[in-house]
Design an enzyme around this catalytic site. Structure first.
Site, PDB file in Angstrom:
ATOM      1  N   SER A  95       4.392   2.662   7.868  1.00  0.00           N
ATOM      2  CA  SER A  95       4.242   1.817   7.162  1.00  0.00           C
ATOM      3  C   SER A  95       5.536   1.181   6.089  1.00  0.00           C
ATOM      4  O   SER A  95       6.030   2.061   5.675  1.00  0.00           O
ATOM      5  CB  SER A  95       3.087   1.964   6.147  1.00  0.00           C
ATOM      6  OG  SER A  95       1.901   2.046   6.705  1.00  0.00           O
TER       7      SER A  95
ATOM      8  N   HIS B  35       0.873  -1.230  -0.006  1.00  0.00           N
ATOM      9  CA  HIS B  35      -0.053   0.073  -0.194  1.00  0.00           C
ATOM     10  C   HIS B  35       0.668   1.242   0.070  1.00  0.00           C
ATOM     11  O   HIS B  35       0.348   2.296  -0.406  1.00  0.00           O
ATOM     12  CB  HIS B  35      -1.042  -0.018   1.272  1.00  0.00           C
ATOM     13  CG  HIS B  35      -0.353   0.116   2.419  1.00  0.00           C
ATOM     14  ND1 HIS B  35      -0.259  -0.742   3.317  1.00  0.00           N
ATOM     15  CD2 HIS B  35       0.057   1.309   3.050  1.00  0.00           C
ATOM     16  CE1 HIS B  35       0.405  -0.494   4.492  1.00  0.00           C
ATOM     17  NE2 HIS B  35       0.367   0.948   4.255  1.00  0.00           N
TER      18      HIS B  35
ATOM     19  N   ASP C 282       0.628  -7.601   1.461  1.00  0.00           N
ATOM     20  CA  ASP C 282       0.730  -6.243   1.584  1.00  0.00           C
ATOM     21  C   ASP C 282       2.478  -5.952   1.442  1.00  0.00           C
ATOM     22  O   ASP C 282       2.748  -5.188   2.336  1.00  0.00           O
ATOM     23  CB  ASP C 282       0.241  -5.574   2.921  1.00  0.00           C
ATOM     24  CG  ASP C 282       0.146  -4.160   2.887  1.00  0.00           C
ATOM     25  OD1 ASP C 282       0.291  -3.605   1.769  1.00  0.00           O
ATOM     26  OD2 ASP C 282       0.046  -3.460   3.959  1.00  0.00           O
TER      27      ASP C 282
END
Length: 511
Positions: free
Chosen positions: A252, A141, A171
């Site tokens: 992230s 992402h 992911d």
């Protein structure tokens, strides 16, 4: 997908959300464009036992781990086309707040979204250098929808990165910069971590580069339904490491390390009612992340093995209650995976498993819930054999299952073996003649199952957009698209209609 997201809303927030809202966050915090953040993931807790440690020893371990980790953690800036950015921002708005128009006002809502200037990234996140020659692991992402990716090292040196490959199901993404002699982190065996063990989370939250936070491993094997809930992952693998290290937008793709400075996870999500740190962070285990990047480097695509079972998670009381009511059964809530049926070309069925069996172990891995099964099988490749322990009518049995891919094959594949639709990342349904007549179209197919980060997604196509022509030729079926692009090499031109009725022609290079 909307209802699923609303149920998750105030619980799980994926890091990409913070990425798409980076521009506003930067303005609010007073940071410049080099201090943004696109992720939302961090946690901390190392490889040392929590109990029995004196404070001085812990502090010394943290300092050593931080010195090892910080130079290997990078900032990733995601630059997108305006069309792709607009589509992703609508998804993110809905994920945060729900669709106030009940699915009917998407066009109006998209018009309200502000676009980042061309020289500003649409979002930022973190990444981890995993080899001295420039391979970098991050979240899918963090890089999704990018037409340019910039990597900034902890020493502020900047590079334009090549996106080697992605996997929405875990992911995970893999990038490459052209450099040698870089600092990097080694993968640790994430199966060996313990609840209560100290860890450090390192990333770039809220524009604060090279931030280190500490915590413990709060739990292992967490499935929070966030990857499938976004609608981007077709077969999500969720078996997260949960940590209480502080995680905020920008983390992230960053590193979760033990006190030796070894990589035990890639920070990927938080659980929060506000979108900011509230004590729960989640990281992709290093063993799974390493398998994904090895597949991408060796084959160009992820190799995924499947048991070929349809199943029910007996640890989920709501699912069990619903199943009992629908099928007039009396299953009890407990642990294990109840087999409700089999897919086509099922390796499990061929190995002798039957409907009603309860899977309790795969190899030496205890299976208590679906997250356990997802991890134990998802880390395997087609052709791998696994020993499945099951319970049938109260008696235990074992079966050796040869895993297969979704098409029933037992061999690994490369990009050259992919179908046209797999290569471009979308499938297509024909338009009805009535629809064509009503809207004045002579041809067209409806895009569906558009994969995040795919070639079709990069040019701004999302589910339900209408593709009119490919390379100047009208298309009326998926076979038409496949025929035009089969064995084709070069630039592909796609003429399509968005949900406003506007017609675009955009292109990409055939993978």
């Amino acid at each position: 997908m909307k209802s699923t997201l609303k149920k998750l809303l105030p619980f799980a927030v994926v890091g990409v959300i913070s990425g798409a809202t980076t521009v506003g966050a930067i303005q609010y915090l007073g940071h410049n464009s080099n201090n943004g953040d696109q992720s939302y993931f961090t946690t901390s807790a190392p490889n040392t036992s929590f109990a029995g440690m004196n404070t001085g020893a812990v502090g010394d371990d943290f300092v050593k781990a931080a010195k090892t980790t910080v130079p290997a953690v990078v900032t990733i800036k995601n630059y997108q086309s305006r069309t792709a950015s607009r589509a992703s921002e609508q998804d993110l708005f809905d994920f945060f707040f729900g669709d106030p128009f009940g699915g009917r006002g998407q066009g109006q809502q998209r018009q309200k979204q502000q676009q980042a200037p061309d020289n500003m990234p649409s979002g930022m996140g973190s990444g981890v250098i995993i080899s001295p020659d420039g391979y970098i692991i991050s979240n899918n992402h963090v890089v999704a929808g990018a037409n340019k990716l910039e990597v900034v090292l902890s020493n502020k040196k900047s590079y334009i990165a090549t996106l080697v490959g992605t996997d929405p199901n875990t992911d995970i993404s893999l990038l490459k910069i052209e450099e040698k002699g870089l600092p990097y982190l080694n993968f640790a065996n994430s199966d060996n971590i313990d609840v209560g063990q100290w860890v450090l989370a390192v990333g770039n939250p809220l524009g604060l580069n090279s931030t280190v936070t500490a915590g413990i491993v709060s739990a292992k094997g967490r499935g929070i339904g966030i990857l499938g809930g976004q609608g981007k992952a077709t077969n999500p693998i969720e078996s997260f490491i949960q940590t209480d290290a502080a995680i905020n937008p920008g983390n992230s793709g960053g590193a979760l390390v033990n006190t030796n400075g070894e990589l035990i996870g890639i920070n990927s999500a938080i659980q929060s009612t506000t979108g900011y740190y509230q004590g729960y962070g989640f990281a992709v285990p290093s063993n799974l992340a390493r398998k994904i990047v090895e597949d991408i480097k060796k084959f160009g695509i992820v190799q995924r093995g499947f048991l070929g079972v349809q199943s029910l998670d007996l640890s989920n009381d709501q699912l069990v209650t619903s199943y009992n009511k629908q099928f007039k059964t009396s299953l009890k809530v407990g642990s294990g995976i109840y087999i409700t049926g089999f897919g086509d070309n099922s390796g499990a069925e061929d190995a002798g498993l039957k409907k009603g069996d309860i899977i309790t172990k795969v190899d030496n891995y205890d299976i208590t819930d679906f997250a356990d099964l997802s991890m134990s099988i998802g880390s395997k490749r087609p052709g791998d054999k696994v020993q499945v322990t099951y319970s049938r009518n109260g008696k235990d049995g074992t079966a050796t299952v040869t895993l297969r891919d979704q098409k029933g094959g037992t061999s690994t594949r490369t990009k050259a073996d992919l179908s046209v639709t797999e290569k471009i990342g979308a499938e297509f349904d024909p338009l009805t003649e009535r629809f064509k007549t009503e809207y004045g179209l002579n041809s067209g197919v409806v895009a569906k199952s558009v994969s995040e980060g795919s070639e079709m997604a990069k040019i701004g196509i999302v589910d339900n957009y209408i593709i009119i022509e490919v390379n100047g030729k009208p298309v009326n079926s998926q076979k038409d698209v496949e025929k035009i692009l089969d064995k084709y090499q070069g630039n592909v031109q796609v003429k399509f209609v968005d949900d406003y009725g506007r017609i675009y022609t955009k292109g990409f290079k055939m993978p």
